[in-house]
Enzyme design. Structure first.
Site, mmCIF file in Angstrom:
data_model
loop_
_atom_site.group_PDB
_atom_site.id
_atom_site.type_symbol
_atom_site.label_atom_id
_atom_site.label_comp_id
_atom_site.label_asym_id
_atom_site.label_seq_id
_atom_site.Cartn_x
_atom_site.Cartn_y
_atom_site.Cartn_z
ATOM 1 N N LYS A 48 -0.629 -4.946 8.556
ATOM 2 C CA LYS A 48 0.723 -4.559 8.147
ATOM 3 C C LYS A 48 1.309 -3.700 9.262
ATOM 4 C CE LYS A 48 3.289 -2.216 4.482
ATOM 5 N NZ LYS A 48 3.523 -0.827 4.927
ATOM 6 N N PRO B 278 0.849 -1.191 0.000
ATOM 7 C CA PRO B 278 0.000 0.000 0.000
ATOM 8 C C PRO B 278 0.886 1.243 0.000
ATOM 9 C CG PRO B 278 -0.034 -1.098 2.168
ATOM 10 C CD PRO B 278 0.798 -1.944 1.273
ATOM 11 N N ASN C 281 8.738 -7.224 4.276
ATOM 12 C CA ASN C 281 8.690 -5.950 3.560
ATOM 13 C C ASN C 281 9.872 -5.077 3.980
ATOM 14 O OD1 ASN C 281 7.141 -2.863 4.092
ATOM 15 N ND2 ASN C 281 7.419 -3.675 2.026
ATOM 16 N N GLY C 282 10.336 -4.299 2.994
ATOM 17 C CA GLY C 282 11.404 -3.347 3.253
ATOM 18 C C GLY C 282 12.634 -3.664 2.439
ATOM 19 N N ASP C 283 12.894 -2.787 1.441
ATOM 20 C CA ASP C 283 14.137 -2.849 0.653
ATOM 21 C C ASP C 283 14.225 -4.018 -0.323
ATOM 22 O OD1 ASP C 283 14.738 -0.704 2.252
ATOM 23 O OD2 ASP C 283 16.306 -1.714 3.412
ATOM 24 N N CYS D 171 2.195 2.913 9.832
ATOM 25 C CA CYS D 171 2.536 4.226 9.258
ATOM 26 C C CYS D 171 3.251 5.088 10.301
ATOM 27 C CB CYS D 171 1.269 4.931 8.778
ATOM 28 S SG CYS D 171 1.642 6.576 8.142
HETATM 29 C C1 LIG Z 1 5.153 6.981 -1.202
HETATM 30 C C2 LIG Z 1 4.882 5.968 -0.139
HETATM 31 C C3 LIG Z 1 3.621 5.867 0.417
HETATM 32 C C4 LIG Z 1 3.339 4.896 1.397
HETATM 33 N N1 LIG Z 1 2.070 4.767 1.867
HETATM 34 C C5 LIG Z 1 1.760 3.721 2.689
HETATM 35 C C6 LIG Z 1 0.406 3.424 3.039
HETATM 36 O O1 LIG Z 1 -0.540 4.096 2.613
HETATM 37 N N2 LIG Z 1 0.191 2.342 3.857
HETATM 38 C C7 LIG Z 1 1.206 1.554 4.334
HETATM 39 O O2 LIG Z 1 0.959 0.582 5.052
HETATM 40 N N3 LIG Z 1 2.486 1.819 4.016
HETATM 41 C C8 LIG Z 1 2.770 2.848 3.187
HETATM 42 N N4 LIG Z 1 4.076 3.043 2.792
HETATM 43 C C9 LIG Z 1 5.104 2.089 3.236
HETATM 44 C C10 LIG Z 1 5.269 0.967 2.212
HETATM 45 O O3 LIG Z 1 4.083 0.198 2.101
HETATM 46 C C11 LIG Z 1 6.432 0.022 2.590
HETATM 47 O O4 LIG Z 1 6.176 -0.504 3.870
HETATM 48 C C12 LIG Z 1 7.776 0.753 2.642
HETATM 49 O O5 LIG Z 1 7.926 1.617 1.541
HETATM 50 C C13 LIG Z 1 8.942 -0.241 2.669
HETATM 51 O O6 LIG Z 1 8.910 -1.092 1.546
HETATM 52 P P1 LIG Z 1 9.863 -0.836 0.246
HETATM 53 O O7 LIG Z 1 11.271 -0.773 0.749
HETATM 54 O O8 LIG Z 1 9.600 -2.010 -0.658
HETATM 55 O O9 LIG Z 1 9.425 0.471 -0.346
HETATM 56 C C14 LIG Z 1 4.364 4.029 1.853
HETATM 57 C C15 LIG Z 1 5.654 4.168 1.305
HETATM 58 C C16 LIG Z 1 5.918 5.099 0.328
HETATM 59 C C17 LIG Z 1 7.308 5.183 -0.262
#
Ligand SMILES: Cc1cc2nc3c(=O)[nH]c(=O)nc-3n(C[C@H](O)[C@H](O)[C@H](O)COP(=O)(O)O)c2cc1C
Length: 330
Positions: free
Chosen positions: A141, A18, A204-206, A102
């Site tokens: 999450k 998300p 999740n993460g990176d 969040c």
């Molecule tokens: C632009 C942006 C918006 C995000 N909005 C949400 C959100 O609405 N809900 C949520 O659970 N996490 C949100 N996140 C967190 C991501 O879901 C994810 O946990 C985080 O980016 C780490 O994963 P990644 O390294 O694959 O980006 C957001 C992240 C980004 C970069």
């Protein structure tokens, strides 16, 4: 084979995370086409939903073609969360996901998102009440903990599972870390390896390369990878990971024609969904990534991101096709 409730999501599913202002219906549809197994809406405020705020209710729109899709909501008030469940159900999603991760101040200060990591009893009781209030699978999450001295993800996972949470996606950072440092997947693997845990545990993460996704699967043994930033403006990330899993080889990057096709369809879907003005405006942020790294591209990009009329943006895509169709992406 991972299952979220009764939904079969395949072996080591790739989940589109998300993301606020990113994970809208057009973008989710493109990611789904490229191999995302489960997609989520951006987070939606329970307080906004019960006030019937137009901005919140529009976020409930889903396309049939993106299923299975989870609608994510956030909040800390039991009554608002339960009412939101009823509103969300009318959109007929496959999953209801709760955001307990969040880190943003305006969310945390109300005790919602990662704020609830300071009150695990409330996190558990909210989840339990929501599970009882709907027939849909409820997933969560969250993050590892509030800070490095309060990593309580094992307790959180056991207690959420006990009250009926059907899957857990864990971002390998604390709230205090925000997005800094590297995500730590080891505590997520510990949760997965707990013999009491039987619900899917998604990491999740990176995850920003096929190799990282493979590491999450093979070295950390998790049930699936949730992918956020690597997919922004690059829905092909999903197919690249899947191809790598199948063959051990890297797919070449998408061609210019594939990128143009995605940009055109993205814009058209956005216009069909929210009208020309908003559709043109809100799709702009994706073009930089779609057309990243092309030399002497500024003039074309400017047309894409400053034109207010859809026909001018489509004309800019046509010019790109005319002038760059043979461009080889590295
Ligand atoms: C632009 C942006 C918006 C995000 N909005 C949400 C959100 O609405 N809900 C949520 O659970 N996490 C949100 N996140 C967190 C991501 O879901 C994810 O946990 C985080 O980016 C780490 O994963 P990644 O390294 O694959 O980006 C957001 C992240 C980004 C970069």
């Amino acid at each position: 084979m991972a299952k979220i409730g009764n939904i079969d999501v395949g072996d080591f599913p790739l989940l589109l995370a998300p993301m606020e202002d990113v994970s809208d219906p057009p973008f989710r549809a493109l990611c789904k086409e490229q191999g995302a197994d489960v997609v989520y809406t951006e987070f939606i405020s329970s307080e906004g939903l019960i006030r019937d705020a137009a901005k919140s209710t529009m976020k409930l729109d889903i396309y049939e073609k993106e299923r299975p899709v989870g609608i994510q909501i956030f909040g800390a008030n039991l009554e608002s969360m339960l009412q939101s469940v009823e509103i969300v159900e009318k959109s007929n999603p496959d999953i209801i996901d709760i955001n307990f991760g969040c880190p943003v101040k305006k969310v945390v200060s109300k005790g919602a998102g990662a704020g609830i990591l300071k009150d695990i009893d409330l996190m558990v009781s909210l989840t339990e009440a929501m599970v009882k209030h709907t027939k849909l699978p409820v997933t969560v999450k969250t993050r590892l903990g509030w800070d490095k001295d309060s990593i309580k993800i094992m307790e959180v996972a056991e207690r959420l599972q006990d009250v009926g949470c059907q899957a857990l996606a864990i971002h390998g950072r604390t709230r205090v870390q925000m997005y800094k440092g590297d995500a730590d997947w080891a505590p997520i693997a510990e949760v997965k390896n707990n013999s009491r845990i039987h619900i899917p545990i998604f990491g999740n993460g990176d995850v920003n390369s096929p190799e990282k996704a493979m590491e999450m699967r093979d070295k950390f043994g998790l049930d699936g990878a949730m992918i956020g930033r690597a997919s922004i403006g690059y829905p092909w990330f999903f197919r690249e990971v899947k191809h790598y899993f199948k063959t051990g080889e890297h797919l070449p990057p998408p061609t210019m024609l594939e990128r143009l096709d995605a940009a055109r369809r993205h814009l058209q879907m956005a216009i069909d969904w929210k009208g020309e003005k908003l559709g043109v405006f809100e799709t702009r942020r994706h073009y930089t990534n779609y057309f990243k790294g092309i030399p002497h591209f500024k003039e074309y990009r400017m047309k894409m991101v400053t034109s207010d009329d859809a026909k001018d943006v489509f004309a800019a895509f046509d010019e790109v096709e005319r002038d760059f169709s043979g461009y080889q992406f590295a």
